[in-house]
Motif scaffolding. Structure first.
Motif, PDB file in Angstrom:
ATOM      1  N   PRO A 137      46.600  32.533  37.495  1.00 53.76           N
ATOM      2  CA  PRO A 137      45.750  33.299  36.796  1.00 53.76           C
ATOM      3  C   PRO A 137      46.606  34.508  36.625  1.00 53.76           C
ATOM      4  N   ARG A 138      46.365  35.229  35.583  1.00 53.55           N
ATOM      5  CA  ARG A 138      46.875  36.740  35.305  1.00 53.55           C
ATOM      6  C   ARG A 138      46.163  37.641  36.185  1.00 53.55           C
ATOM      7  N   MET A 139      46.923  38.788  36.752  1.00 50.08           N
ATOM      8  CA  MET A 139      46.333  39.645  37.514  1.00 50.08           C
ATOM      9  C   MET A 139      47.083  41.045  37.666  1.00 50.08           C
ATOM     10  N   ASN A 140      46.415  42.083  37.828  1.00 48.55           N
ATOM     11  CA  ASN A 140      47.039  43.327  37.866  1.00 48.55           C
ATOM     12  C   ASN A 140      47.645  43.205  39.360  1.00 48.55           C
ATOM     13  N   GLN A 186      45.057  43.599  42.375  1.00 50.19           N
ATOM     14  CA  GLN A 186      44.198  42.277  42.306  1.00 50.19           C
ATOM     15  C   GLN A 186      45.396  41.497  43.106  1.00 50.19           C
ATOM     16  N   ALA A 187      46.437  41.438  43.074  1.00 48.58           N
ATOM     17  CA  ALA A 187      47.578  40.470  43.499  1.00 48.58           C
ATOM     18  C   ALA A 187      47.727  40.875  44.949  1.00 48.58           C
TER      19      ALA A 187
END
Length: 88
Positions: free
Chosen positions: A2-5, A8-9
């Motif tokens: 998933p893509r996260m900023n 969030q990571a």
């Protein structure tokens, strides 16, 4: 994957490690119920409680000192401190 900023990571990494290892604790200014200034620790207090997500006084030296003591005791502390603001 998933893509996260970045926030969030970091939150996801902290959550995964805290679930995996009961000795991991997070400590810093307003990291508890408020989730930190940037909300990096948001939701961790609700899941892991006040014994593992610890609000500290406004003292970077105190936070690091507490983290060193926790590590010597066998815990895995993750201190959150803010770097000093400097003029460019």
């Amino acid at each position: 994957m998933p893509r996260m900023n970045m926030v969030q990571a970091i939150n996801d990494a902290l959550r995964l490690e805290m679930r995996r290892e009961a000795r991991v604790v997070v400590l810093g200014e307003d990291v508890g119920r408020l989730g930190g200034v940037f909300r990096v620790t948001q939701g961790l207090y609700d899941e892991f409680g006040e014994d593992r997500v610890i609000d500290t006084p406004l003292s970077e030296a105190g936070i690091i000192g507490a983290a060193v003591g926790m590590a010597m005791y066998g815990l895995v502390p993750v201190p959150e401190i803010f770097p000093p603001m400097t003029k460019s």
